[in-house]
Motif scaffolding. Structure first.
Motif, PDB file in Angstrom:
ATOM      1  N   GLN A   1      36.761  -2.457  48.317  1.00  0.00           N
ATOM      2  CA  GLN A   1      36.967  -1.577  49.467  1.00  0.00           C
ATOM      3  C   GLN A   1      35.635  -1.220  50.119  1.00  0.00           C
ATOM      4  OE1 GLN A   1      40.150  -0.733  50.564  1.00  0.00           O
ATOM      5  NE2 GLN A   1      39.002  -0.076  52.353  1.00  0.00           N
ATOM      6  N   SER A   2      34.617  -0.999  49.322  1.00  0.00           N
ATOM      7  CA  SER A   2      33.283  -0.706  49.868  1.00  0.00           C
ATOM      8  C   SER A   2      32.772  -1.884  50.682  1.00  0.00           C
ATOM      9  CB  SER A   2      32.299  -0.402  48.729  1.00  0.00           C
ATOM     10  OG  SER A   2      32.650   0.785  48.058  1.00  0.00           O
ATOM     11  N   TYR A   3      33.038  -3.089  50.187  1.00  0.00           N
ATOM     12  CA  TYR A   3      32.617  -4.296  50.906  1.00  0.00           C
ATOM     13  C   TYR A   3      33.329  -4.394  52.247  1.00  0.00           C
ATOM     14  CZ  TYR A   3      32.026  -9.248  52.021  1.00  0.00           C
ATOM     15  OH  TYR A   3      31.750 -10.431  52.662  1.00  0.00           O
ATOM     16  N   LYS A   4      34.617  -4.069  52.276  1.00  0.00           N
ATOM     17  CA  LYS A   4      35.377  -4.113  53.525  1.00  0.00           C
ATOM     18  C   LYS A   4      34.819  -3.121  54.533  1.00  0.00           C
ATOM     19  CE  LYS A   4      39.799  -5.688  51.604  1.00  0.00           C
ATOM     20  NZ  LYS A   4      41.221  -5.314  51.344  1.00  0.00           N
ATOM     21  N   TYR A   5      34.527  -1.907  54.068  1.00  0.00           N
ATOM     22  CA  TYR A   5      33.945  -0.902  54.962  1.00  0.00           C
ATOM     23  C   TYR A   5      32.584  -1.368  55.477  1.00  0.00           C
ATOM     24  CZ  TYR A   5      37.426   2.714  53.896  1.00  0.00           C
ATOM     25  OH  TYR A   5      38.591   3.443  53.794  1.00  0.00           O
ATOM     26  N   ALA A   6      31.785  -1.975  54.594  1.00  0.00           N
ATOM     27  CA  ALA A   6      30.464  -2.459  54.993  1.00  0.00           C
ATOM     28  C   ALA A   6      30.583  -3.572  56.024  1.00  0.00           C
ATOM     29  CB  ALA A   6      29.693  -2.954  53.764  1.00  0.00           C
ATOM     30  N   GLU A   7      31.572  -4.456  55.837  1.00  0.00           N
ATOM     31  CA  GLU A   7      31.794  -5.542  56.791  1.00  0.00           C
ATOM     32  C   GLU A   7      32.216  -4.995  58.149  1.00  0.00           C
ATOM     33  OE1 GLU A   7      31.815  -9.345  56.382  1.00  0.00           O
ATOM     34  OE2 GLU A   7      30.216  -8.344  55.286  1.00  0.00           O
TER      35      GLU A   7
ATOM     36  N   GLU B   1      53.034   3.148  35.674  1.00  0.00           N
ATOM     37  CA  GLU B   1      51.854   2.353  36.019  1.00  0.00           C
ATOM     38  C   GLU B   1      51.665   2.281  37.528  1.00  0.00           C
ATOM     39  OE1 GLU B   1      48.545  -0.073  34.748  1.00  0.00           O
ATOM     40  OE2 GLU B   1      49.912   1.266  33.689  1.00  0.00           O
ATOM     41  N   ALA B   2      52.780   2.135  38.246  1.00  0.00           N
ATOM     42  CA  ALA B   2      52.722   2.052  39.712  1.00  0.00           C
ATOM     43  C   ALA B   2      52.204   3.352  40.318  1.00  0.00           C
ATOM     44  CB  ALA B   2      54.104   1.720  40.275  1.00  0.00           C
ATOM     45  N   GLU B   3      52.654   4.484  39.790  1.00  0.00           N
ATOM     46  CA  GLU B   3      52.182   5.790  40.278  1.00  0.00           C
ATOM     47  C   GLU B   3      50.696   5.965  40.010  1.00  0.00           C
ATOM     48  OE1 GLU B   3      55.923   8.856  39.914  1.00  0.00           O
ATOM     49  OE2 GLU B   3      54.985   8.163  38.054  1.00  0.00           O
ATOM     50  N   PHE B   4      50.281   5.557  38.830  1.00  0.00           N
ATOM     51  CA  PHE B   4      48.874   5.685  38.453  1.00  0.00           C
ATOM     52  C   PHE B   4      47.983   4.884  39.396  1.00  0.00           C
ATOM     53  CE2 PHE B   4      45.227   3.879  36.175  1.00  0.00           C
ATOM     54  CZ  PHE B   4      44.567   5.038  35.806  1.00  0.00           C
ATOM     55  N   LEU B   5      48.352   3.623  39.632  1.00  0.00           N
ATOM     56  CA  LEU B   5      47.540   2.752  40.486  1.00  0.00           C
ATOM     57  C   LEU B   5      47.561   3.220  41.942  1.00  0.00           C
ATOM     58  CD1 LEU B   5      48.431  -0.767  39.042  1.00  0.00           C
ATOM     59  CD2 LEU B   5      46.413   0.620  38.585  1.00  0.00           C
ATOM     60  N   SER B   6      48.714   3.684  42.403  1.00  0.00           N
ATOM     61  CA  SER B   6      48.829   4.176  43.778  1.00  0.00           C
ATOM     62  C   SER B   6      47.933   5.398  43.992  1.00  0.00           C
ATOM     63  CB  SER B   6      50.282   4.539  44.086  1.00  0.00           C
ATOM     64  OG  SER B   6      50.396   5.099  45.371  1.00  0.00           O
ATOM     65  N   SER B   7      47.913   6.294  43.001  1.00  0.00           N
ATOM     66  CA  SER B   7      47.076   7.482  43.087  1.00  0.00           C
ATOM     67  C   SER B   7      45.607   7.103  43.153  1.00  0.00           C
ATOM     68  CB  SER B   7      47.332   8.387  41.875  1.00  0.00           C
ATOM     69  OG  SER B   7      46.439   9.473  41.861  1.00  0.00           O
ATOM     70  N   PHE B   8      45.214   6.103  42.376  1.00  0.00           N
ATOM     71  CA  PHE B   8      43.820   5.691  42.379  1.00  0.00           C
ATOM     72  C   PHE B   8      43.444   4.919  43.627  1.00  0.00           C
ATOM     73  CE2 PHE B   8      42.247   6.861  38.185  1.00  0.00           C
ATOM     74  CZ  PHE B   8      40.941   7.119  38.551  1.00  0.00           C
ATOM     75  N   ASP B   9      44.369   4.133  44.147  1.00  0.00           N
ATOM     76  CA  ASP B   9      44.090   3.411  45.386  1.00  0.00           C
ATOM     77  C   ASP B   9      43.783   4.393  46.515  1.00  0.00           C
ATOM     78  OD1 ASP B   9      44.427   0.966  44.211  1.00  0.00           O
ATOM     79  OD2 ASP B   9      46.521   0.728  44.812  1.00  0.00           O
TER      80      ASP B   9
ATOM     81  N   LYS C   1      39.640   6.635  50.105  1.00  0.00           N
ATOM     82  CA  LYS C   1      39.002   7.807  50.703  1.00  0.00           C
ATOM     83  C   LYS C   1      37.532   7.905  50.310  1.00  0.00           C
ATOM     84  CE  LYS C   1      39.251  12.880  50.673  1.00  0.00           C
ATOM     85  NZ  LYS C   1      39.967  14.057  50.122  1.00  0.00           N
ATOM     86  N   THR C   2      37.235   7.722  49.041  1.00  0.00           N
ATOM     87  CA  THR C   2      35.881   7.930  48.532  1.00  0.00           C
ATOM     88  C   THR C   2      34.921   6.827  48.953  1.00  0.00           C
ATOM     89  OG1 THR C   2      36.853   9.027  46.604  1.00  0.00           O
ATOM     90  CG2 THR C   2      34.533   8.414  46.464  1.00  0.00           C
ATOM     91  N   SER C   3      35.355   5.579  48.905  1.00  0.00           N
ATOM     92  CA  SER C   3      34.459   4.465  49.222  1.00  0.00           C
ATOM     93  C   SER C   3      34.065   4.438  50.687  1.00  0.00           C
ATOM     94  CB  SER C   3      35.114   3.134  48.836  1.00  0.00           C
ATOM     95  OG  SER C   3      36.319   2.947  49.559  1.00  0.00           O
ATOM     96  N   GLY C   4      34.871   5.066  51.553  1.00  0.00           N
ATOM     97  CA  GLY C   4      34.560   5.081  52.970  1.00  0.00           C
ATOM     98  C   GLY C   4      33.675   6.234  53.392  1.00  0.00           C
ATOM     99  N   GLU C   5      33.387   7.146  52.474  1.00  0.00           N
ATOM    100  CA  GLU C   5      32.552   8.303  52.805  1.00  0.00           C
ATOM    101  C   GLU C   5      31.117   7.838  53.114  1.00  0.00           C
ATOM    102  OE1 GLU C   5      29.988  10.266  51.276  1.00  0.00           O
ATOM    103  OE2 GLU C   5      30.290  11.633  52.968  1.00  0.00           O
TER     104      GLU C   5
END
Length: 282
Positions: A147-153, A67-75, A80-84
């Protein structure tokens, strides 16, 4: 236990197909931002990001993935994607819509897997798989939105900083004379930025005398008036004299109320008068 390697490989083998089916079904006429682009590079990037999403997401059923590997991979993917930039320019409700469309794809493929399998799976097992898909999509959606909100802020803060700098320009008028025209409402935060920017710009430009014009300042409170006069004191400490122009009656009244002494300060009615007196002195 929700993990099942047969289901994992079934989905992994269809990761590319999931992306192509999703993109073909995408309503590009009813979209804006990244999904409406017909730029081949943007389209390629969108498909690549979506494919990488599927490669990561189907590992929720991989028996060798914790579970930890799965979540880390998605994080990592989310960060990366939300900051594009193209994503940042895309309305968040459209991004969420496509997450839900991807979720529907997984639920359909689980059904297809069960129907095509030679094994028999209980309703409890199938429901467990579907629940895991929904739960993890919920995690991804919430994390992506946060994460998108953080980048927007961060972007908003940078833009606000630029606006503060542009709204308090120190304009060079001659070799050692400059003008600081203040415009609009000034709150405590902006007054602090004005002080920081003015001190820095006056030092860089080697200003000896600064004209501060308040004729376009509509509202000012006690705290802001105090900070403006603190700026004048700070400038005096680094060898810069100041002339105030365009002080409105209400601002003058506020200054008197907080005990500001005008005795050592040059005050004129307008920039025109300040420049005229400066010319006569020279």
């Amino acid at each position: 236990m929700h993990r099942n390697n047969q289901l994992y490989h079934f989905l992994l083998e269809r990761a590319r197909l999931l992306t192509e089916q999703w993109y073909e079904a995408l309503d590009k006429n009813d979209s804006s931002g990244i999904y409406a682009s017909d730029d081949p590079k943007v389209v390629e990037m969108v498909k690549k990001q979506n494919y990488e999403f599927h490669v990561r997401f189907c590992r929720v059923f991989d028996e060798s993935c914790s579970e930890a590997e799965f979540l880390s991979s998605f994080d990592e993917w989310i960060c990366k994607t939300s900051g594009e930039q193209e994503r940042q320019r895309t309305p968040i409700h459209l991004i969420l819509r496509e997450f839900f469309n991807n979720q529907a794809q997984y639920l359909d493929y689980v059904k297809e897997f069960v129907e095509a399998s030679q094994e028999t799976y209980s309703l409890e097992t199938i429901n467990r798989w579907n629940r895991k898909i929904i739960d993890n999509f919920t995690y991804v959606i919430l994390a992506f939105t946060e994460q998108s909100y953080k980048y927007a802020e961060e972007r908003l803060a940078a833009q606000k900083e630029m606006i503060h700098e542009l709204s308090s320009p120190v304009i060079s008028l001659s070799e050692d004379l400059a003008l600081l025209p203040l415009v609009g409402d000034i709150d405590t935060d902006r007054a602090q930025k004005v002080m920081e920017n003015t001190l820095q710009q006056c030092s860089i430009q080697q200003v000896k005398h600064l004209l501060i014009d308040l004729s376009s300042v509509l509202v000012i409170d006690t705290m802001v008036a105090h900070q403006i006069f603190q700026l004048i004191k700070a400038l005096k400490l680094i060898g810069i004299t100041c002339t105030l122009s365009g002080i409105r009656p209400e601002i003058a009244q506020t200054a008197i109320q907080i005990g500001i002494n005008f005795n050592d300060l040059s005050v004129v009615s307008s920039i025109h008068q300040a420049l005229a007196e400066r010319h006569l002195l020279q």
